[in-house]
Design an enzyme around this catalytic site. Structure first.
Site, PDB file in Angstrom:
ATOM      1  CB  SER A  19      -0.889   0.020   1.242  1.00 29.49           C
ATOM      2  OG  SER A  19      -1.336   1.356   1.464  1.00 29.49           O
ATOM      3  CG  HIS A  71      -3.883  -1.919  -1.220  1.00 29.30           C
ATOM      4  ND1 HIS A  71      -4.975  -2.738  -1.416  1.00 29.30           N
ATOM      5  CD2 HIS A  71      -4.222  -1.097  -0.191  1.00 29.30           C
ATOM      6  CE1 HIS A  71      -5.925  -2.435  -0.543  1.00 29.30           C
ATOM      7  NE2 HIS A  71      -5.497  -1.439   0.217  1.00 29.30           N
ATOM      8  CG  ASP A 128      -5.110   2.161   1.206  1.00 36.56           C
ATOM      9  OD1 ASP A 128      -6.016   1.314   1.236  1.00 36.56           O
ATOM     10  OD2 ASP A 128      -3.922   1.907   1.494  1.00 36.56           O
ATOM     11  CG  MET A 172      -8.612   6.950   2.908  1.00 37.25           C
ATOM     12  SD  MET A 172      -7.570   7.234   4.355  1.00 37.25           S
ATOM     13  CE  MET A 172      -6.601   5.722   4.329  1.00 37.25           C
ATOM     14  CG  HIS A 217      -9.226  -0.339   0.311  1.00 34.78           C
ATOM     15  ND1 HIS A 217      -8.521  -0.387   1.503  1.00 34.78           N
ATOM     16  CD2 HIS A 217     -10.539  -0.441   0.651  1.00 34.78           C
ATOM     17  CE1 HIS A 217      -9.367  -0.499   2.518  1.00 34.78           C
ATOM     18  NE2 HIS A 217     -10.596  -0.520   2.037  1.00 34.78           N
ATOM     19  CG  MET A 246     -11.196   2.803   2.950  1.00 36.23           C
ATOM     20  SD  MET A 246      -9.575   2.956   3.738  1.00 36.23           S
ATOM     21  CE  MET A 246      -8.570   2.987   2.264  1.00 36.23           C
ATOM     22  CG  MET A 252     -11.001  -3.092   6.162  1.00 40.49           C
ATOM     23  SD  MET A 252      -9.586  -2.717   5.106  1.00 40.49           S
ATOM     24  CE  MET A 252      -8.516  -1.813   6.242  1.00 40.49           C
ATOM     25  CG  PHE A 260      -5.475   6.858  10.398  1.00 38.32           C
ATOM     26  CD1 PHE A 260      -5.097   8.172  10.113  1.00 38.32           C
ATOM     27  CD2 PHE A 260      -6.746   6.626  10.923  1.00 38.32           C
ATOM     28  CE1 PHE A 260      -5.965   9.225  10.356  1.00 38.32           C
ATOM     29  CE2 PHE A 260      -7.618   7.681  11.169  1.00 38.32           C
ATOM     30  CZ  PHE A 260      -7.233   8.982  10.889  1.00 38.32           C
ATOM     31  N   GLY A 261      -2.525   4.294   8.069  1.00 41.86           N
ATOM     32  CA  GLY A 261      -1.495   3.257   8.034  1.00 41.86           C
ATOM     33  C   GLY A 261      -0.894   3.103   9.424  1.00 41.86           C
ATOM     34  CG  ASP A 289      -5.713  -2.976   3.803  1.00 39.16           C
ATOM     35  OD1 ASP A 289      -4.611  -2.621   4.257  1.00 39.16           O
ATOM     36  OD2 ASP A 289      -6.450  -2.219   3.122  1.00 39.16           O
ATOM     37  N   GLY A 290      -4.030  -4.309   6.841  1.00 40.25           N
ATOM     38  CA  GLY A 290      -3.849  -3.584   8.103  1.00 40.25           C
ATOM     39  C   GLY A 290      -2.980  -4.334   9.091  1.00 40.25           C
ATOM     40  N   GLY A 291      -1.884  -3.704   9.498  1.00 35.35           N
ATOM     41  CA  GLY A 291      -1.035  -4.278  10.534  1.00 35.35           C
ATOM     42  C   GLY A 291      -0.308  -5.542  10.125  1.00 35.35           C
ATOM     43  N   GLY A 347       1.653  -1.726   4.283  1.00 34.40           N
ATOM     44  CA  GLY A 347       2.059  -0.346   4.018  1.00 34.40           C
ATOM     45  C   GLY A 347       3.242   0.048   4.868  1.00 34.40           C
TER      46      GLY A 347
HETATM   47  C1  DX5 Z   1      -5.929   1.493   6.026  1.00 33.28           C
HETATM   48  C2  DX5 Z   1      -5.577   1.128   4.608  1.00 33.28           C
HETATM   49  C3  DX5 Z   1      -4.429   0.232   4.484  1.00 33.28           C
HETATM   50  C4  DX5 Z   1      -3.178   0.716   5.094  1.00 33.28           C
HETATM   51  C5  DX5 Z   1      -2.475  -0.470   5.647  1.00 33.28           C
HETATM   52  O1  DX5 Z   1      -7.060   2.288   6.005  1.00 33.28           O
HETATM   53  O2  DX5 Z   1      -6.670   0.509   3.970  1.00 33.28           O
HETATM   54  O3  DX5 Z   1      -4.222  -0.207   3.154  1.00 33.28           O
HETATM   55  O4  DX5 Z   1      -2.323   1.409   4.211  1.00 33.28           O
HETATM   56  O5  DX5 Z   1      -1.436   0.013   6.335  1.00 33.28           O
HETATM   57  P1  DX5 Z   1      -0.497  -0.759   7.310  1.00 33.28           P
HETATM   58  O6  DX5 Z   1       0.102  -1.907   6.565  1.00 33.28           O
HETATM   59  O7  DX5 Z   1       0.491   0.335   7.614  1.00 33.28           O
HETATM   60  O8  DX5 Z   1      -1.307  -1.173   8.501  1.00 33.28           O
HETATM   61 ZN    ZN Z   2      -6.281  -0.535   1.974  1.00 35.08          ZN
END
Ligand code: DX5
Ligand code: ZN
Length: 217
Positions: free
Chosen positions: A9, A34, A36, A38, A67, A69, A138, A144-145, A176-178, A198
């Site tokens: 991402s 990927h 994102d 928003m 993606h 959002m 998710m 947020f990353g 996606d996430g963490g 990300g």
């Molecule tokens: C969060 C995004 C993710 C994000 C993941 O809203 O959808 O794609 O970039 O980030 P990390 O890998 O830093 O958790």
């Molecule tokens: Zn994403």
């Protein structure tokens, strides 16, 4: 070894030097990129939009995994297609007429993905799963990353995998996430097909090596 895909991402990339980061991804084992998007309404943050996607698609051949959002994502199906997206992911929570949106995404020539927030049960997909190319789970609250991984996501991946196999489908599961080496390994073992990462990639001194190791989990 697992045969999963890696979708970095660029939310955590250096926006002042985006071309350099995309060229780095081009040289890496990343399978998709990927993106994102928003809107500050569906999620409490604003990222980037079509001008950025349209620029970066000129410097990469990697498939773009978009993606969204945003509220009312159905308004932008043709823009996302024109931006060269391979996969268009819309949130379950953002679509009242999800079936129609999925049809429109496929009609526009893209793969259709439906995204679930951490609190949204996979059982809500029972009557749409057979229409989907991918489900994006998710594993943080979107916006947020760099957030902390929600543990329950691993169970959700195995339950969804079971549902997909029970229905004899080949729907992909993306998470996606963490994602890092530890959470990523547990997710692919549970049945994840695509890992988004990300912060873990872009905060590293050697992102290409991180992508290689994520690929070989
Ligand atoms: C969060 C995004 C993710 C994000 C993941 O809203 O959808 O794609 O970039 O980030 P990390 O890998 O830093 O958790
Ligand atoms: Zn994403």
């Amino acid at each position: 070894m697992n045969h999963h895909l890696i979708a970095p991402s660029i939310l955590s990339a250096n926006f002042l030097d985006l071309r350099r980061d995309i060229e780095m991804l081009n040289r890496s084992e990343a399978d998709w990129i990927h993106l994102d998007i928003m809107d500050g309404v569906f999620v409490p943050n604003i990222s980037f939009g079509f001008p950025v996607i349209n620029s970066l698609k000129q410097v990469t051949d990697k498939p773009l995994d978009v993606h969204l959002m945003i509220v009312q994502p159905e308004k932008f199906v043709s823009e996302v297609a024109a931006a060269g997206a391979y996969m268009m992911n819309v949130h379950y929570e953002a679509c009242i007429h999800l079936h129609r949106v999925v049809e429109e995404i496929k009609k526009a020539g893209m793969k259709a993905g439906v995204t679930l927030n951490p609190h949204t049960p996979i059982s809500l997909l029972e009557d749409i799963l057979h229409e989907l190319d991918m489900v994006l789970l998710m594993s943080v609250n979107p916006g947020f990353g760099g957030q902390k991984f929600i543990e329950h996501s691993v169970q959700k991946v195995s339950d969804l995998k079971e549902m997909i196999l029970r229905k004899n489908l080949s729907t992909l599961i993306e998470v996606d996430g963490g994602v890092n080496f530890e959470t990523g390994k547990r997710l692919v073992d549970a049945g994840a097909d695509v890992l988004v990462a990300g912060n873990f990639i872009f905060s590293s001194e050697n992102p290409i090596e991180i992508i290689c190791q994520l690929k070989n989990l």
